[in-house]
Design an enzyme around this catalytic site. Sequence first.
Site, PDB file in Angstrom:
ATOM      1  N   GLU A  38      42.649  34.634  36.323  1.00 25.55           N
ATOM      2  CA  GLU A  38      41.413  33.456  35.823  1.00 25.55           C
ATOM      3  C   GLU A  38      41.035  33.832  34.145  1.00 25.55           C
ATOM      4  OE1 GLU A  38      38.028  32.788  38.255  1.00 25.55           O
ATOM      5  OE2 GLU A  38      39.503  31.801  40.119  1.00 25.55           O
TER       6      GLU A  38
ATOM      7  N   GLU B  19      45.047  31.921  47.807  1.00 29.08           N
ATOM      8  CA  GLU B  19      43.551  31.527  48.532  1.00 29.08           C
ATOM      9  C   GLU B  19      43.225  30.342  48.847  1.00 29.08           C
ATOM     10  OE1 GLU B  19      40.690  32.579  45.214  1.00 29.08           O
ATOM     11  OE2 GLU B  19      41.699  34.787  44.192  1.00 29.08           O
TER      12      GLU B  19
END
Length: 391
Positions: free
Chosen positions: A182, A298
């Site tokens: 991220e 995820e």
Amino acid sequence: MKARSLLPRLLIVVVPALAACASTGGSAPDATTPTSGGTAPPAAARWDHTAALALPSLAEKMKDRFPVGAAVEPHHINDMGDIVAHHFNHLTAENSMKMGPLCPSSTCNFDSADRIAAFAREHQMQMTGHTFVWHQMYPAWLFKDGAGKASKEVVSQRLHDHIFALTERYADVIDNWDVVNEAISDNPEKTYRGDGDDSVWYATFGGPEYVKTAFAHAAAAAEKFDPDVKLYYNDYNVVKADKRQKIIEMVRALREQGVRIDGVGLQAHWNLRWPSVDEIRAAIDELAAEKLLVKISELDVNLYWEDDHATKKWQPELELTPELERELTERYTQIFQVLIEKSDVIDHVTFWGVSDDRTWLNGWPIPRKNYPLLFDREHQPKPALEAILNL
Ligand code: GLA
């Protein structure tokens, strides 16, 4: 549709006092709180896993396409290790290998991470190492030097030592590392997260150089201990064309500088109605065209599709009515149809959890019952699992 990313996420610094708890897998803000520990009754007394175990194995069903993983913590092994071993053949530590929970002080506590790795070895599974660099769940000491802030040289050396130690420790059981998680901003006006206050990594290095540093350390560690391990960049909203473009440009720039990066992970925190299958397909195709490995890292399907993160308007709590259950089943079916269609470029597909009683989405963005996984709160298989098994 507003995706989760539009919410400026809480900057979570795992201070040493908290992290001492987090290292046991319990108090990290997005952890799924364990409801059983050493004194809890054995799983058999609390849940009936007969139906889950009577179904064909999901991993076995997908074995010619891709490994199927689950993010787990030691409580999953205690409470549903039989389901995990039957339906999955790849694991990610949901929190236990993040630096905050793992290393609340400069001496790391490997108990939880080792427990998960031992379970993986016992069941001949490989794991994703998650994650070396993230702007959340890092330990406070990492960026301190005495009473002041640590310099980028000091942080780089600490990161180097951490990456080398973990790469060596888990070389036999980890086949890919999320080297950086991220780093890219959702703000259309900037590329990297952190021009403001939302990345201590960016702030410490005075820019995005930390990404290159982390991949360079990871490549050197891989060369020394685990030449086959794959090195990934992992993020959410990779299905959004503008964010994906920034990721692709970052990858190209790193590669032009001779930095090794093997793949991009799509976190795939999706919802009942977003993204479209065409968006998913386009994302996978574009990344593969860059000669990147692609993984779904995820996966979960949030039941709430009307949240507006910009105005913080959250959809009220829903019950999983038969109609919504049908929609969830249809959604998972569509998603897996695309993933199967693209399986020649997909490295693995990992669910972010196993059953609806332990999912971060029961607490984010507000406390609210959610139903994003393939097993319900009683660990019973949902129709979505049966539908995937029938593909
Ligand atoms: C991100 C992180 C995961 C997990 C989820 C849920 O996607 O990569 O480790 O923490 O958020 O909070």
